[in-house]
Each structure stands twice: as C-alpha cells, then as structure tokens.
Design a protein around this motif. Structure first.
Motif, PDB file in Angstrom:
ATOM      1  N   ALA A 160      19.832 -89.277 -31.853  1.00 15.92           N
ATOM      2  CA  ALA A 160      19.825 -90.707 -31.527  1.00 15.92           C
ATOM      3  C   ALA A 160      19.006 -90.967 -30.275  1.00 15.92           C
ATOM      4  CB  ALA A 160      21.258 -91.204 -31.344  1.00 15.92           C
ATOM      5  N   THR A 161      18.132 -90.027 -29.920  1.00 17.96           N
ATOM      6  CA  THR A 161      17.284 -90.180 -28.743  1.00 17.96           C
ATOM      7  C   THR A 161      15.973 -90.847 -29.139  1.00 17.96           C
ATOM      8  OG1 THR A 161      18.229 -88.283 -27.577  1.00 17.96           O
ATOM      9  CG2 THR A 161      16.016 -88.965 -26.947  1.00 17.96           C
ATOM     10  N   LEU A 162      15.695 -92.006 -28.536  1.00 23.38           N
ATOM     11  CA  LEU A 162      14.486 -92.760 -28.822  1.00 23.38           C
ATOM     12  C   LEU A 162      13.365 -92.337 -27.871  1.00 23.38           C
ATOM     13  CD1 LEU A 162      16.023 -96.356 -29.095  1.00 23.38           C
ATOM     14  CD2 LEU A 162      15.831 -94.624 -30.891  1.00 23.38           C
ATOM     15  N   TYR A 163      12.116 -92.466 -28.322  1.00 21.08           N
ATOM     16  CA  TYR A 163      10.971 -92.148 -27.481  1.00 21.08           C
ATOM     17  C   TYR A 163       9.781 -92.998 -27.921  1.00 21.08           C
ATOM     18  CZ  TYR A 163      10.332 -89.236 -31.599  1.00 21.08           C
ATOM     19  OH  TYR A 163      10.254 -88.804 -32.893  1.00 21.08           O
ATOM     20  N   ASP A 164       8.785 -93.106 -27.005  1.00 26.37           N
ATOM     21  CA  ASP A 164       7.591 -93.874 -27.317  1.00 26.37           C
ATOM     22  C   ASP A 164       6.469 -92.951 -27.781  1.00 26.37           C
ATOM     23  OD1 ASP A 164       6.429 -92.709 -25.061  1.00 26.37           O
ATOM     24  OD2 ASP A 164       6.655 -94.501 -23.807  1.00 26.37           O
ATOM     25  N   ALA A 165       5.274 -93.500 -27.966  1.00 27.22           N
ATOM     26  CA  ALA A 165       4.162 -92.729 -28.528  1.00 27.22           C
ATOM     27  C   ALA A 165       3.754 -91.567 -27.639  1.00 27.22           C
ATOM     28  CB  ALA A 165       2.974 -93.654 -28.770  1.00 27.22           C
ATOM     29  N   ASN A 166       4.011 -91.669 -26.343  1.00 24.46           N
ATOM     30  CA  ASN A 166       3.668 -90.588 -25.415  1.00 24.46           C
ATOM     31  C   ASN A 166       4.793 -89.575 -25.254  1.00 24.46           C
ATOM     32  OD1 ASN A 166       1.052 -91.612 -24.736  1.00 24.46           O
ATOM     33  ND2 ASN A 166       2.073 -93.178 -23.475  1.00 24.46           N
ATOM     34  N   GLY A 167       5.887 -89.795 -25.948  1.00 23.27           N
ATOM     35  CA  GLY A 167       7.025 -88.881 -25.849  1.00 23.27           C
ATOM     36  C   GLY A 167       8.002 -89.230 -24.748  1.00 23.27           C
ATOM     37  N   ALA A 168       7.788 -90.336 -24.047  1.00 18.96           N
ATOM     38  CA  ALA A 168       8.711 -90.739 -22.982  1.00 18.96           C
ATOM     39  C   ALA A 168      10.022 -91.235 -23.603  1.00 18.96           C
ATOM     40  CB  ALA A 168       8.092 -91.834 -22.122  1.00 18.96           C
ATOM     41  N   ILE A 169      11.138 -90.790 -23.058  1.00 17.31           N
ATOM     42  CA  ILE A 169      12.448 -91.165 -23.588  1.00 17.31           C
ATOM     43  C   ILE A 169      12.745 -92.626 -23.265  1.00 17.31           C
ATOM     44  CG2 ILE A 169      14.916 -90.651 -23.553  1.00 17.31           C
ATOM     45  CD1 ILE A 169      13.108 -88.420 -24.723  1.00 17.31           C
ATOM     46  N   VAL A 170      13.236 -93.343 -24.283  1.00 16.51           N
ATOM     47  CA  VAL A 170      13.667 -94.737 -24.111  1.00 16.51           C
ATOM     48  C   VAL A 170      15.188 -94.742 -24.243  1.00 16.51           C
ATOM     49  CG1 VAL A 170      13.502 -97.095 -24.972  1.00 16.51           C
ATOM     50  CG2 VAL A 170      11.500 -95.575 -25.094  1.00 16.51           C
ATOM     51  N   PRO A 171      15.932 -94.941 -23.150  1.00 13.67           N
ATOM     52  CA  PRO A 171      17.382 -94.713 -23.151  1.00 13.67           C
ATOM     53  C   PRO A 171      18.236 -95.906 -23.583  1.00 13.67           C
ATOM     54  CG  PRO A 171      16.657 -95.195 -20.929  1.00 13.67           C
ATOM     55  CD  PRO A 171      15.408 -95.229 -21.788  1.00 13.67           C
ATOM     56  N   ASP A 172      17.628 -96.969 -24.108  1.00 12.52           N
ATOM     57  CA  ASP A 172      18.340 -98.231 -24.309  1.00 12.52           C
ATOM     58  C   ASP A 172      19.590 -98.129 -25.189  1.00 12.52           C
ATOM     59  OD1 ASP A 172      15.765 -98.706 -23.275  1.00 12.52           O
ATOM     60  OD2 ASP A 172      15.845-100.790 -23.904  1.00 12.52           O
ATOM     61  N   LEU A 173      19.611 -97.199 -26.154  1.00 15.34           N
ATOM     62  CA  LEU A 173      20.759 -97.095 -27.064  1.00 15.34           C
ATOM     63  C   LEU A 173      21.779 -96.043 -26.636  1.00 15.34           C
ATOM     64  CD1 LEU A 173      19.267 -97.379 -30.682  1.00 15.34           C
ATOM     65  CD2 LEU A 173      20.279 -99.165 -29.251  1.00 15.34           C
ATOM     66  N   ASN A 174      21.547 -95.386 -25.537  1.00 12.25           N
ATOM     67  CA  ASN A 174      22.408 -94.259 -25.162  1.00 12.25           C
ATOM     68  C   ASN A 174      23.891 -94.614 -25.110  1.00 12.25           C
ATOM     69  OD1 ASN A 174      20.043 -92.868 -24.943  1.00 12.25           O
ATOM     70  ND2 ASN A 174      20.251 -92.353 -22.781  1.00 12.25           N
ATOM     71  N   ASP A 175      24.219 -95.810 -24.596  1.00 13.15           N
ATOM     72  CA  ASP A 175      25.619 -96.189 -24.450  1.00 13.15           C
ATOM     73  C   ASP A 175      26.271 -96.584 -25.773  1.00 13.15           C
ATOM     74  OD1 ASP A 175      25.486 -95.723 -21.751  1.00 13.15           O
ATOM     75  OD2 ASP A 175      25.153 -97.820 -21.208  1.00 13.15           O
ATOM     76  N   LEU A 176      25.449 -96.771 -26.814  1.00 15.11           N
ATOM     77  CA  LEU A 176      25.980 -97.243 -28.095  1.00 15.11           C
ATOM     78  C   LEU A 176      26.041 -96.153 -29.159  1.00 15.11           C
ATOM     79  CD1 LEU A 176      24.078-100.665 -28.423  1.00 15.11           C
ATOM     80  CD2 LEU A 176      26.306-100.221 -27.351  1.00 15.11           C
ATOM     81  N   THR A 177      25.517 -94.982 -28.867  1.00 12.82           N
ATOM     82  CA  THR A 177      25.411 -93.948 -29.896  1.00 12.82           C
ATOM     83  C   THR A 177      26.420 -92.828 -29.686  1.00 12.82           C
ATOM     84  OG1 THR A 177      23.629 -92.930 -28.597  1.00 12.82           O
ATOM     85  CG2 THR A 177      22.994 -94.368 -30.424  1.00 12.82           C
ATOM     86  N   ILE A 178      26.793 -92.221 -30.805  1.00 15.06           N
ATOM     87  CA  ILE A 178      27.716 -91.089 -30.802  1.00 15.06           C
ATOM     88  C   ILE A 178      26.887 -89.879 -31.212  1.00 15.06           C
ATOM     89  CG2 ILE A 178      29.951 -90.246 -31.610  1.00 15.06           C
ATOM     90  CD1 ILE A 178      30.013 -93.068 -30.358  1.00 15.06           C
ATOM     91  N   ALA A 179      26.275 -89.228 -30.225  1.00 17.15           N
ATOM     92  CA  ALA A 179      25.338 -88.157 -30.535  1.00 17.15           C
ATOM     93  C   ALA A 179      25.037 -87.331 -29.306  1.00 17.15           C
ATOM     94  CB  ALA A 179      24.027 -88.742 -31.094  1.00 17.15           C
ATOM     95  N   ILE A 180      24.417 -86.197 -29.539  1.00 14.84           N
ATOM     96  CA  ILE A 180      23.936 -85.348 -28.463  1.00 14.84           C
ATOM     97  C   ILE A 180      22.903 -86.112 -27.632  1.00 14.84           C
ATOM     98  CG2 ILE A 180      22.057 -84.348 -29.844  1.00 14.84           C
ATOM     99  CD1 ILE A 180      22.725 -81.625 -28.504  1.00 14.84           C
TER     100      ILE A 180
END
Length: 309
Positions: A239-259
């Motif tokens: 459930a880890t999001l990232y952009d085209a450069n591979g930078a992590i986008v943390p916006d969903l971290n608080d809503l997901t049940i995942a590593i």
C-alpha cells in the motif's frame, strides 16, 4: 587451407570442445606447445570450423534478464516471453515463472510475505513444492476473493507446510481511527509483528497512471484516487504509493492496513511480479523507489524499461 593444417585444427578443436581435453593434453598429443594449441583453437573459430550456438530456453529471455539486472542494479531479473499481449496470458506466464523462481530460491526457514494480485494468484496455483517456511500477508484484503492476500496465503500454505499469518481486514479504510483500531486487533497485530521476520517478499505492482490497481479502485470509491494522481502517484507496492521518480507519497499511510515502506526496505529481497503495457510507469517507478530488489516481468515491458532514461 592445406589439408594437414585442416586436419590438425579440426582435431584440436574437437578434442577441446567436445572431449573436454586441456590445452596441455592436446599439446602433448600433437607434439606442439600449449600456446600453439590455443592459437589453433582460436583459428578454428575464426575460419568457421567451430561454431558456437547458445540455445535460449523457450520462455526465459536471458539477454533481457541480464540487461535489466545491470541497468537497475537488481539482485535478479527473470524476463519471460509471452504468447499474447492480453493481460490474462501475461498473468499466467508470469505466475508460472514466479512460482518456478520461488521453488528455486526459497530455503527452509525462510519467512515469505505476499501481497494481493491476479498474477500472484496465478503464481500460487503453479507452486508445486517449497521447503518448510512460514507465510505472512503484507497487507489487508483488496480485490475479488480469489485474488486477495488471504486466498494467496491459503494456497501457498498447502505447499509450504509452515505457519501462516493472514490479515483479515480491508487494505484501505475510510478513517485513520478505524485503521488504528484494526491494527490493534490481536490477530492483525500478530501478523504485523512478523513483518521483521520476512526474508523474501513477493509483491504485485499496481498502476495508477493508467489505473490498473485494486488499491486504486478502493481509493477511488473513497474519493481519494484523483487527488493522489494529481500529486504525481504512478503506482504502488503493497500500500506504499510513489511517483515516477520513485519518491514515496505517504498520503494513504494512516488509512491502510499494510506493511510500511520502511519495513519493506528492511526485507532482504522483495520480488516484484508485474507485466503488461499498462504497468510500465508503475514498474519503472518501483524500480527507482528502492522498495524492490528483483523483478519477474515480460519481455515487452522489459524492453520499454531498458529504453527509458
């Protein structure tokens, strides 16, 4: 070429390439130096007396596999040819290749982690044998019943014969409060506690541009997906999001049940299994993110990745 020289070159080449004799042994037989034998064998190749042909396996493109490994600094890459560009055909071929890879590299005592995904579901069906090892889901449930992590864990456990730790919760929920409550559930917390033990993770790659992701679909139902696309999200691993450069986008971290991304990066080897034209941006971003170490993909996608800057 004179006939005696032809006889000598051909004999030396046959003794070296077919019989496996050494330069020293051939030299003693012919009454010449080992350096002379080396020149004879080289000349036999130059004249076409010896022709070396490397027969590629039917499915694995070894050249593309090594090229992808070198370009992105991977631990390993398995690039397979597919009979059709249709998603279902790609999923089946990649699933079989991923299953064969796991059967090759998994050792007794490994802890395997799995996400959801159609291709991983195919992989689970193709697994025939594994050493005894424990399994854990790397995230909650997303997608149809046959494709989510609980079902994948169930299928793999019939082969691995170890303990298994599924996560009976949605991959994403509407509020951080709900997510926190779920993470504190005893069984879910127990699964999370096993993340540091994972030695090999097997993950799908979800595409957000264009949309081809179970997490995207769930986020879209919550009205979150388009905002994240505008933020530059191209894909996700677990459930880890990232952009085209591979930078992590943390916006969903608080809503997901995942590593988490940090926990993924602690796993010694994370193997991404993904293919098809729609996954190009997502796989490229994943390769740049540091979240994955190895990849199983199709030859068309590998070619596009190698052509990119």
């Amino acid at each position: 070429m004179k006939p005696d020289e032809l006889v000598q070159l051909t004999h030396a080449a046959r003794r070296f390439y077919i019989d496996g004799d050494s330069h020293v042994g051939i030299a003693a037989e012919l009454g010449v130096s080992r350096f002379k034998v080396a020149r004879m064998i080289e000349k036999a190749r130059e004249l076409g007396i010896v022709r070396i042909e490397i027969q590629e396996p039917s499915d694995v493109d070894t050249h593309l596999s090594m090229a992808l490994t070198r370009k992105f600094g991977l631990k390993r890459a398995v690039v397979v040819r597919t009979p059709s560009p249709e998603p279902e055909a790609i999923q089946e071929v990649l699933g079989r290749a991923a299953a064969q890879l796991l059967e090759e590299i998994v050792v007794e005592g490994d802890m395997l982690g799995f996400t959801s995904g159609r291709t991983l579901n195919a992989m689970a069906r193709y697994l025939n044998h594994l050493p005894t090892c424990d399994l854990v889901a790397l995230g909650g449930v997303a997608g149809p019943v046959k494709e989510h992590s609980v079902e994948i864990i169930r299928r793999v456990s019939t082969t691995s014969r170890g303990a298994s730790y599924p996560i009976f919760a949605p991959l994403i929920v509407r509020s951080a409060t709900t997510a926190a409550a779920l993470r504190s559930d005893r069984l879910i917390a127990d699964a999370f506690a096993h993340f540091p033990r994972v030695t090999k993770g097997v993950v799908a790659v979800g595409s957000w541009v264009p949309p081809n992701s179970q997490l995207y679909d769930a986020a879209d139902e919550l009205g979150l997906a388009q905002k994240l696309v505008h933020r530059g999200v191209v894909g996700e691993v677990a459930a880890t999001l990232y952009d085209a450069n591979g930078a992590i986008v943390p916006d969903l971290n608080d809503l997901t049940i995942a590593i988490t991304a940090e926990q993924l990066k602690q796993i010694p080897e994370v193997i991404a299994v993904a293919g098809g034209a729609s996954k190009t941006n997502a796989v490229r971003g994943a390769l740049r993110s540091g979240l994955i170490h190895s990849v199983v993909t199709d030859s068309s996608l590998a070619t596009r990745l190698l052509a990119s800057s």
